[in-house]
Motif scaffolding. Structure first.
Motif, short mmCIF file in Angstrom:
data_model
loop_
_atom_site.label_atom_id
_atom_site.label_comp_id
_atom_site.label_asym_id
_atom_site.label_seq_id
_atom_site.Cartn_x
_atom_site.Cartn_y
_atom_site.Cartn_z
N GLU A 50 9.46 -6.03 -5.49
CA GLU A 50 10.28 -5.69 -5.15
C GLU A 50 11.69 -4.17 -4.64
OE1 GLU A 50 12.03 -8.14 -3.17
OE2 GLU A 50 10.35 -9.90 -4.48
N TYR A 51 10.84 -3.07 -4.28
CA TYR A 51 11.05 -1.80 -4.13
C TYR A 51 11.90 -1.68 -2.85
CZ TYR A 51 10.92 3.15 -2.82
OH TYR A 51 11.75 4.87 -2.56
N GLY A 53 13.23 1.23 -2.30
CA GLY A 53 13.63 2.56 -1.77
C GLY A 53 13.33 2.33 -0.14
N THR A 54 13.60 4.13 0.29
CA THR A 54 13.58 4.11 1.68
C THR A 54 12.82 4.78 1.90
OG1 THR A 54 14.63 6.72 0.95
CG2 THR A 54 16.44 4.68 1.90
N ASP A 55 11.94 6.05 0.92
CA ASP A 55 10.40 6.04 1.02
C ASP A 55 9.25 5.67 0.39
OD1 ASP A 55 11.82 8.79 2.23
OD2 ASP A 55 11.80 9.62 0.09
N LEU A 56 8.25 5.39 1.37
CA LEU A 56 7.06 5.03 0.41
C LEU A 56 6.26 4.83 -0.90
CD1 LEU A 56 4.87 5.29 3.29
CD2 LEU A 56 6.08 2.87 3.25
N THR A 84 -2.87 -2.28 5.67
CA THR A 84 -1.71 -3.24 5.48
C THR A 84 -0.81 -2.67 5.03
OG1 THR A 84 -2.70 -4.78 5.46
CG2 THR A 84 -2.53 -4.55 7.30
N LEU A 85 -0.83 -3.06 3.13
CA LEU A 85 -0.42 -3.12 2.73
C LEU A 85 -0.33 -1.51 1.92
CD1 LEU A 85 -0.37 -6.47 0.44
CD2 LEU A 85 2.05 -6.00 1.90
N PHE A 86 -1.45 -1.08 1.64
CA PHE A 86 -1.50 0.23 1.55
C PHE A 86 -2.49 0.73 2.55
CE2 PHE A 86 -2.39 -3.61 -2.16
CZ PHE A 86 -0.99 -2.69 -2.65
N LYS A 87 -2.11 2.68 1.56
CA LYS A 87 -2.12 3.29 2.70
C LYS A 87 -3.42 4.88 1.68
CE LYS A 87 0.11 2.78 7.18
NZ LYS A 87 0.72 3.17 8.43
N ALA A 97 2.29 2.31 -0.82
CA ALA A 97 2.26 1.25 -0.49
C ALA A 97 3.80 0.92 0.65
CB ALA A 97 3.42 0.19 -1.32
N THR A 98 3.60 0.35 1.35
CA THR A 98 4.32 0.34 3.00
C THR A 98 4.90 -0.60 3.10
OG1 THR A 98 2.33 -0.87 3.69
CG2 THR A 98 2.04 0.66 4.10
N LYS A 99 4.99 -2.00 1.94
CA LYS A 99 5.62 -3.39 2.35
C LYS A 99 6.57 -3.39 0.62
CE LYS A 99 4.12 -5.10 6.12
NZ LYS A 99 2.77 -6.47 6.40
N ARG A 100 7.45 -4.18 1.17
CA ARG A 100 7.98 -4.59 -0.46
C ARG A 100 6.76 -5.31 -1.08
NH1 ARG A 100 14.04 -6.67 -0.37
NH2 ARG A 100 13.79 -7.14 -1.82
N LEU A 101 6.41 -5.89 -2.28
CA LEU A 101 5.85 -6.46 -2.58
C LEU A 101 6.11 -7.56 -3.82
CD1 LEU A 101 2.73 -4.23 -3.44
CD2 LEU A 101 2.84 -6.05 -1.08
#
Length: 779
Positions: A50-51, A53-56, A84-87, A97-101
């Motif tokens: 549930e991050y 923040g505005t940055d990755l 997708t989730l990780f770059k 991480a690109t999305k809230r997990l």
């Protein structure tokens, strides 16, 4: 080696272990260590769920020893969520991480990393597996497995009685922090119930909870995580608790005295009244039994329990009589069927009441002294003989007079009668025990003041036997004697029957009639056992001389007055073989001696009958062929022809009348009736003498025709109207030689023919034929 900032402690432990190994030069088992090329120096990364923040969100960094910083190494990431989730940064190896997990959705991800030459795409390191674990935060509230809960607990339960256990679950990680640690508390339902904070078990907290006061309770339970600390999340549920009934209340009558009024004519088994006791309990705890514990009329009444309504039903068991007892008192008790010993201290679980039953007077019919009467009379009793009496009385206080009569439906032959005032039964006609040994009649008793009040009693009349019947043969005996019989030989044993029934049984005496004793060919011997033997009195018999003998046997009984009868035994004389077996008897024997058997005689008789039938049939056919026609020719019909157009009955007339009658003058002599009508009286035809006419006087002819018309008008056997009737008169000494000759004259003057015109219209009724021969006939 580059690691995640949160893995510093882990890295230090690894460094300590490696340093320890280098110092000793051996592993734990003492095996010398060999230096090998190092690969990946990492194992797993950690990431918060549930991050916001505005940055990755930075996960970690991959680095290979082959990377010299000249940009020739390219890092590649594969596995769950890669791309997708990780770059991954291909040059630096940084992972974001690109999305809230959400940990509750997926707790960890397994990925594979490798380092390849950017230019040749050749693998610099072998592929290695690593894990990204999601760190939990308290983002889920506790949830109960049911909502609402339903529970029951007996009323009057002690404190601490378990009611039900509730359970709440938290989706957060129970192994990390207090996010999933749940604490239970009660929000509503105090002070009646309590809940264990750790287990969620609900218990009673107040003693003596009474269902009859309050039956249902609503309890609200809360579950809170973070061990109940501030900031924790919570959830609630409702528990519906019902107090189940126990038998803690005794039954109680609503009144101490019940009163019922009952007519004395109430039938046995009828309900006299209902009583009811109240019980605050329900179900089987409210079931109760009633019983009579005291009564001034033992056995008069009974009480049962209606299980559906729990009423006490009072039932009549013995007849009531207002004139004997007008009131009854009963003491009744009620108690529960299922008693709980736990509540004995609360007092007896029963109650008592008094029942008063008042008997009401009813105008009752007369009552006979007995339920039935049995009378006896001898069958030779004279008319008007009294054979017994019945007695009935009015049970009411007014004691009305009683009148007696016989129910004629039970005595349709009017054999008996009864005195209306005193009930004496007497006979109206002679009795015959052999015809009817018992008579069952019904006597009616009626109140004189109220004829609608009647009662009946059966009267059984037995007719006593009197020796008034003589004994006779028990059966119709067929007895024969052989021609070669010897003297004193028994040829038949006879017995007797008697419709009388003496008390000591029958005793019959047999003997030969006195008038036959002197010239008897047979004798009778009494066997003294109600049988007798018929014996021969000579050595041989001849059927040609006499084929049948009649032996008169006298049979007497031993009763008083003695009765006797003479019975004739028919004995045939038969031809027998040497062993005494019958071969031929009577007419059969005679026929055999003549040489013809019975079968032969029957055959001959049948042949004779058939021949006679053939002869009669042949004669009838021949006679039918020779019948002359109705009218031979038209010339036969002469001057006086009467024609009328009355249509007859067609085939019915043809069948009803013999047409041959029209042409046969003698047919009128036959006594035949018409078949097309029903004559009221049969009039046989009468032939009257014919008087010839004279020249001087035509009255004879007129009288002749008049007589013939009158005979045919009144004759019911006359032929149908469309038949032709001819009248002829054979004149004797007629000058004209014919009645039909219009030219015939006499020497003395003209012939008078007025009678023809006078009687012409009457010819329509001609229905018969009469005349002489064809040569001298008028028509």
């Amino acid at each position: 080696v580059s690691l995640h900032v949160f893995e510093t402690f882990y890295v230090l432990m690894v460094l300590w272990a490696m340093a320890h190994l280098r110092l000793t030069g051996q592993d734990a088992n003492g095996v010398p260590l060999r230096r090998s090329k190092r690969g990946w120096m990492w194992n797993q990364f950690f990431l918060l769920e549930e991050y916001t923040g505005t940055d990755l969100q930075y996960v970690g960094k991959l680095h290979s020893d082959a990377d010299r910083g000249d940009g020739s190494v390219r890092y590649v990431l594969n596995g769950e969520g890669a791309g997708t989730l990780f770059k991954i940064d291909e040059k630096s190896g940084d992972i974001h991480a690109t999305k809230r997990l959400d940990r509750e959705e997926k707790a960890y991800y397994i990925l594979h990393a490798k380092a390849v030459n950017r230019f040749t795409n050749e693998a610099l390191e072998g592929e290695s597996e690593f894990i990204i674990k999601i760190h939990d935060i308290n983002d889920n509230e506790p949830r109960f497995t049911k909502d609402p809960y339903m529970a029951r607990v007996p009323e009057m339960s002690d404190i601490g009685t378990s009611v039900i256990q509730v359970t709440a679950t938290d989706a957060d990680d129970a192994t990390y922090g207090n996010s999933a640690r749940v604490v239970y508390s009660i929000l509503e339902g105090q002070p009646y119930f309590s809940v264990d904070p750790d287990t969620g078990l609900i218990k009673t907290a107040l003693p003596g909870m009474d269902r009859e006061v309050k039956e249902n309770y609503q309890v609200v339970i809360q579950a809170k995580d973070m061990a109940g600390q501030m900031g924790g999340l919570s959830g609630t549920t409702t528990v519906s608790i019902t107090l189940s009934d126990v038998n803690d209340n005794p039954p109680r009558f609503t009144k101490t005295l019940y009163e019922f009024r009952v007519p004395e004519s109430t039938e046995l088994g009828s309900v006299v009244g209902l009583i009811r006791a109240m019980d605050a309990d329900i179900g089987e705890n409210a079931e109760m039994d009633y019983r009579i514990i005291g009564s001034d009329g033992p056995g008069m009444f009974d009480i049962t329990t209606n299980r559906s309504t729990q009423d006490g039903v009072i039932v009549l068991r013995k007849p009531l009589d207002y004139e004997r007892k007008r009131q009854y008192s009963l003491r009744v008790q009620v108690e529960n069927v299922h008693i709980n010993p736990r509540f004995f201290s609360m007092g007896p679980f029963r109650d008592e009441a008094t029942i008063k039953i008042i008997v009401e007077d009813v105008d009752e019919p007369p009552v006979f002294e007995r339920a039935s009467y049995v009378m006896e009379v001898k069958e030779d009793a004279a008319r008007n003989t009294v054979i017994g009496s019945v007695s009935a009385s009015d049970p009411d206080d007014k004691n009305s007079l009683v009148r007696y009569s016989i129910d004629r439906r039970t005595d349709m032959d009017r054999v008996f009668n009864i005195h209306a005032g005193n009930g004496s039964v007497f006979i109206l006609r002679e009795l015959d025990r052999e015809e009817n040994a018992w008579h069952n009649i019904s006597v009616i008793a009626t109140e004189f003041n109220n004829p609608r009040q009647i009662s009946r009693v059966p009267v059984y009349i037995r007719v006593l036997d009197v020796n008034d019947n003589a004994p006779t043969f028990a059966t119709n005996y067929e007895t024969f004697v052989c021609e070669n019989a010897r003297a004193n030989q028994v040829i038949q044993t006879v017995s007797a029957t008697d419709p009388d029934e003496p008390l000591g049984g029958h005793r019959f005496f047999f003997s030969l009639a006195q008038e036959a004793a002197g010239k008897a060919n047979f004798s009778v011997r009494d066997n003294k056992d109600n049988t007798a033997g018929i014996l021969t009195r000579r050595n041989s018999y001849n059927s040609l001389q006499k084929s049948i003998y009649h032996v008169p046997v006298v049979i007497s009984d031993g009763e008083f007055p003695m009765q006797s009868s003479t019975n004739t035994l028919t004995i045939r004389v038969c031809t027998c073989d040497r062993e005494g077996n019958m071969k031929l008897c009577n007419t059969e024997a005679l026929t055999a001696r003549a040489g013809l058997s019975t079968g032969a005689l029957v055959a001959i008789l049948l042949c004779v009958i058939i021949l006679l039938m053939i002869v009669v049939l042949f004669a009838a056919l021949r006679r039918q062929r020779k019948k002359e026609p109705l009218i031979i020719s038209k010339e036969d019909v002469r001057d006086n022809v009467v024609s009328y157009n009355d249509e007859g009955g067609g085939e019915e007339d043809t069948q009803a009348f013999d047409i041959g009658t029209l042409r046969n003058p003698e047919a009128i002599e036959e006594s035949k009736q018409r078949r097309d009508i029903v004559p009221e009286t049969f009039y046989p035809p009468v032939r009257r003498p014919v008087l010839p006419p004279t020249r001087d006087n035509n009255g004879d002819v007129r009288d002749f025709i008049n007589q013939r018309l009158q005979d045919n008008d009144s004759d019911p056997t006359a032929p149908p109207y469309d038949s032709l009737a001819t009248y002829a008169y054979e004149g004797n000494g007629s000058v004209a030689e014919s009645l039909s000759s219009l030219e015939s004259v006499t020497t003395e003057g003209d012939q008078d023919y007025n009678y023809l015109s006078e009687w012409g219209p009457r010819f329509k009724k001609l229905a018969d034929m009469y005349g002489g021969d064809d040569s001298d006939r008028d028509s």
